[in-house]
Motif scaffolding. Sequence first.
Motif, PDB file in Angstrom:
ATOM      1  N   ASP B  32     -28.734 -15.855  -4.186  1.00 45.57           N
ATOM      2  CA  ASP B  32     -28.603 -15.959  -5.227  1.00 45.57           C
ATOM      3  C   ASP B  32     -27.890 -17.895  -4.784  1.00 45.57           C
ATOM      4  OD1 ASP B  32     -28.771 -13.585  -6.538  1.00 45.57           O
ATOM      5  OD2 ASP B  32     -27.035 -13.148  -5.701  1.00 45.57           O
ATOM      6  N   ALA B  33     -27.093 -17.475  -4.532  1.00 42.98           N
ATOM      7  CA  ALA B  33     -26.741 -18.660  -4.049  1.00 42.98           C
ATOM      8  C   ALA B  33     -28.131 -20.502  -4.204  1.00 42.98           C
ATOM      9  CB  ALA B  33     -26.514 -18.924  -2.733  1.00 42.98           C
ATOM     10  N   TYR B  34     -29.043 -19.797  -4.029  1.00 43.86           N
ATOM     11  CA  TYR B  34     -30.187 -21.051  -3.773  1.00 43.86           C
ATOM     12  C   TYR B  34     -30.914 -21.282  -5.925  1.00 43.86           C
ATOM     13  CZ  TYR B  34     -32.833 -23.250  -0.081  1.00 43.86           C
ATOM     14  OH  TYR B  34     -33.326 -24.246   0.174  1.00 43.86           O
ATOM     15  N   ARG B  35     -30.487 -20.500  -6.176  1.00 47.21           N
ATOM     16  CA  ARG B  35     -30.545 -19.900  -7.677  1.00 47.21           C
ATOM     17  C   ARG B  35     -29.272 -21.010  -8.450  1.00 47.21           C
ATOM     18  NH1 ARG B  35     -32.012 -14.508  -6.539  1.00 47.21           N
ATOM     19  NH2 ARG B  35     -34.034 -14.605  -6.513  1.00 47.21           N
ATOM     20  N   ARG B  36     -28.287 -20.986  -7.854  1.00 45.53           N
ATOM     21  CA  ARG B  36     -27.076 -20.912  -8.531  1.00 45.53           C
ATOM     22  C   ARG B  36     -26.924 -22.647  -7.987  1.00 45.53           C
ATOM     23  NH1 ARG B  36     -23.968 -17.821  -5.568  1.00 45.53           N
ATOM     24  NH2 ARG B  36     -22.860 -19.409  -4.844  1.00 45.53           N
ATOM     25  N   LEU B  37     -27.567 -23.255  -6.768  1.00 48.98           N
ATOM     26  CA  LEU B  37     -28.540 -24.367  -6.615  1.00 48.98           C
ATOM     27  C   LEU B  37     -29.275 -25.025  -7.157  1.00 48.98           C
ATOM     28  CD1 LEU B  37     -27.458 -27.053  -4.111  1.00 48.98           C
ATOM     29  CD2 LEU B  37     -29.164 -25.777  -2.937  1.00 48.98           C
ATOM     30  N   GLY B  38     -30.172 -24.695  -7.802  1.00 48.98           N
ATOM     31  CA  GLY B  38     -31.088 -25.205  -8.479  1.00 48.98           C
ATOM     32  C   GLY B  38     -30.671 -25.254 -10.034  1.00 48.98           C
ATOM     33  N   ASP B  39     -29.481 -24.314 -10.816  1.00 53.30           N
ATOM     34  CA  ASP B  39     -29.329 -24.379 -11.557  1.00 53.30           C
ATOM     35  C   ASP B  39     -27.940 -26.020 -11.899  1.00 53.30           C
ATOM     36  OD1 ASP B  39     -30.305 -22.417 -13.118  1.00 53.30           O
ATOM     37  OD2 ASP B  39     -28.553 -20.983 -12.142  1.00 53.30           O
ATOM     38  N   MET B  40     -27.367 -26.057 -11.012  1.00 55.20           N
ATOM     39  CA  MET B  40     -26.260 -27.016 -10.380  1.00 55.20           C
ATOM     40  C   MET B  40     -27.677 -28.443 -10.313  1.00 55.20           C
ATOM     41  SD  MET B  40     -24.173 -25.871  -7.722  1.00 55.20           S
ATOM     42  CE  MET B  40     -23.260 -27.013  -7.448  1.00 55.20           C
ATOM     43  N   LEU B  41     -28.360 -28.653  -9.937  1.00 59.31           N
ATOM     44  CA  LEU B  41     -29.633 -29.662  -9.833  1.00 59.31           C
ATOM     45  C   LEU B  41     -29.444 -30.318 -10.808  1.00 59.31           C
ATOM     46  CD1 LEU B  41     -31.338 -31.500  -8.095  1.00 59.31           C
ATOM     47  CD2 LEU B  41     -33.101 -29.827  -8.071  1.00 59.31           C
ATOM     48  N   LYS B  42     -30.322 -28.940 -12.039  1.00 58.95           N
ATOM     49  CA  LYS B  42     -31.020 -29.243 -13.177  1.00 58.95           C
ATOM     50  C   LYS B  42     -29.752 -29.668 -14.527  1.00 58.95           C
ATOM     51  CE  LYS B  42     -34.134 -25.192 -13.237  1.00 58.95           C
ATOM     52  NZ  LYS B  42     -34.604 -24.133 -13.373  1.00 58.95           N
ATOM     53  N   ALA B  43     -28.282 -29.293 -14.299  1.00 57.20           N
ATOM     54  CA  ALA B  43     -27.661 -29.541 -15.077  1.00 57.20           C
ATOM     55  C   ALA B  43     -26.974 -30.795 -15.058  1.00 57.20           C
ATOM     56  CB  ALA B  43     -26.453 -29.001 -14.523  1.00 57.20           C
ATOM     57  N   ALA B 263     -27.259 -22.266   5.944  1.00 52.13           N
ATOM     58  CA  ALA B 263     -25.878 -22.539   4.786  1.00 52.13           C
ATOM     59  C   ALA B 263     -26.792 -22.927   3.703  1.00 52.13           C
ATOM     60  CB  ALA B 263     -25.029 -23.440   6.577  1.00 52.13           C
ATOM     61  N   MET B 264     -25.458 -24.125   2.650  1.00 50.92           N
ATOM     62  CA  MET B 264     -25.776 -23.999   1.562  1.00 50.92           C
ATOM     63  C   MET B 264     -24.818 -24.931   1.418  1.00 50.92           C
ATOM     64  SD  MET B 264     -27.606 -22.796  -1.629  1.00 50.92           S
ATOM     65  CE  MET B 264     -28.884 -21.816  -0.071  1.00 50.92           C
ATOM     66  N   ALA B 265     -24.663 -26.631   0.949  1.00 57.16           N
ATOM     67  CA  ALA B 265     -23.852 -26.724   0.078  1.00 57.16           C
ATOM     68  C   ALA B 265     -23.468 -27.797  -0.661  1.00 57.16           C
ATOM     69  CB  ALA B 265     -22.650 -28.383   1.600  1.00 57.16           C
ATOM     70  N   VAL B 266     -22.559 -28.402  -1.840  1.00 62.75           N
ATOM     71  CA  VAL B 266     -23.459 -29.678  -2.384  1.00 62.75           C
ATOM     72  C   VAL B 266     -21.963 -30.482  -2.186  1.00 62.75           C
ATOM     73  CG1 VAL B 266     -24.320 -28.587  -4.305  1.00 62.75           C
ATOM     74  CG2 VAL B 266     -21.677 -28.491  -3.936  1.00 62.75           C
ATOM     75  N   LEU B 267     -22.319 -32.406  -2.511  1.00 57.87           N
ATOM     76  CA  LEU B 267     -21.479 -32.808  -2.623  1.00 57.87           C
ATOM     77  C   LEU B 267     -20.846 -33.504  -3.694  1.00 57.87           C
ATOM     78  CD1 LEU B 267     -23.421 -35.093   0.893  1.00 57.87           C
ATOM     79  CD2 LEU B 267     -20.517 -34.024   0.888  1.00 57.87           C
ATOM     80  N   GLU B 268     -19.878 -33.786  -3.699  1.00 54.12           N
ATOM     81  CA  GLU B 268     -19.323 -34.142  -4.661  1.00 54.12           C
ATOM     82  C   GLU B 268     -18.131 -35.337  -5.097  1.00 54.12           C
ATOM     83  OE1 GLU B 268     -19.210 -29.572  -7.051  1.00 54.12           O
ATOM     84  OE2 GLU B 268     -17.450 -29.620  -5.624  1.00 54.12           O
ATOM     85  N   PRO B 269     -18.352 -35.949  -6.334  1.00 62.00           N
ATOM     86  CA  PRO B 269     -17.474 -36.893  -5.639  1.00 62.00           C
ATOM     87  C   PRO B 269     -16.474 -36.933  -6.017  1.00 62.00           C
ATOM     88  CG  PRO B 269     -18.827 -37.014  -8.035  1.00 62.00           C
ATOM     89  CD  PRO B 269     -19.235 -35.876  -6.869  1.00 62.00           C
TER      90      PRO B 269
END
Lengths: 85, 269
Positions: B32-43, B263-269
Amino acid sequence: MSAYELQKLIFHTHTRAECRAHYLEDRSGFAARYELSDEERSALLNLDIGALYRLGVHPLLLRPFTDMNGISSPAHYAALRSGSA
Amino acid sequence: MPLVFACAASHAPGITGWAGAADPLQASRYHDAYRRLGDMLKASRPDVLVMFAAEHWSNFFLDNYPAFCVGRAAHYLGPLEKSLNIEQTRVVGDPQTASLILETCFESGLEPSFSDELRLDHGVMVPLHFFSAPELAVVPIIINALTPPLPTVRRCHALGRIVGEVAERSDKRIAVMASGGLSHNPGTPTAGMIDQRFDQEFLRDFLANDAQRLCAYDSSAIDPAGFGAHEIRNWVAAAGAASNWRGRLLAYEPVPGWSTGCAMAVLEP
């Protein structure tokens, strides 16, 4: 020194379809294309997983190789653990 | 323009290849986290995704093994491994962005190798499988975390900094991703061992994007977490590309059946 050749043989079965086909058809003949020590050739032809690991085959070359030879993951790890104990 | 997205995730082949070997709840949470990550990437509407990735004897051998290799092909084929349960497909490349990365690296005193033909393995294909974005162009940058001598972690951070500069210079919307880690020792007698302490400490440093602490990781710190843990180099490169951003953890699942601290993480401004 020739763990290099042993790993090269396995690398070629992993990345070159014609090498994989040759290996699966004639393992001994395919092995003759590489400069292997007697110990390496024996480990290879007997699919002695513990010996191949001890001889220096990288784990991420070894597991795809045993998979190609139809060895399941549990069997691979059981052999590895008993062979390297 | 500035970088549009930055993230990092583990890529264990079991995630798709033998998902059933994991605790079902852990597998479900990580998928699920991978799919959410994909959605964030697309956005973030990226034109190209630069992936800091490992390769696993899929391209290079000991006759010539680069520390860094930038993929400059117009397209790639992957995955190499049938065991991933991912249909082999053609992945779009971006030679123009790859060339800009190479030129900027050389101007900056860092000389990666390059390749106009790379086979993509699970390091790239597991993330792409979940992103379901076949039109997305990818520039794979292979970092040697497999066979010593490995580039220093500090050098990987410098590579990432350069990619961040390329994003600023480019007209394209560039996203970056690190693929790999954290602790794992696959294919060895201790496969399934997960060093949660190492993972948590590294995540703390990554999420803080603390360059000094990240660049201080060396073999003595990494080796006990398994040879696969050297793939944190990819994470550090992504941290370098987004050097002013801070991290947010999306998932951490230590999964013995996948032999990996995932693990899975995003970096954000």
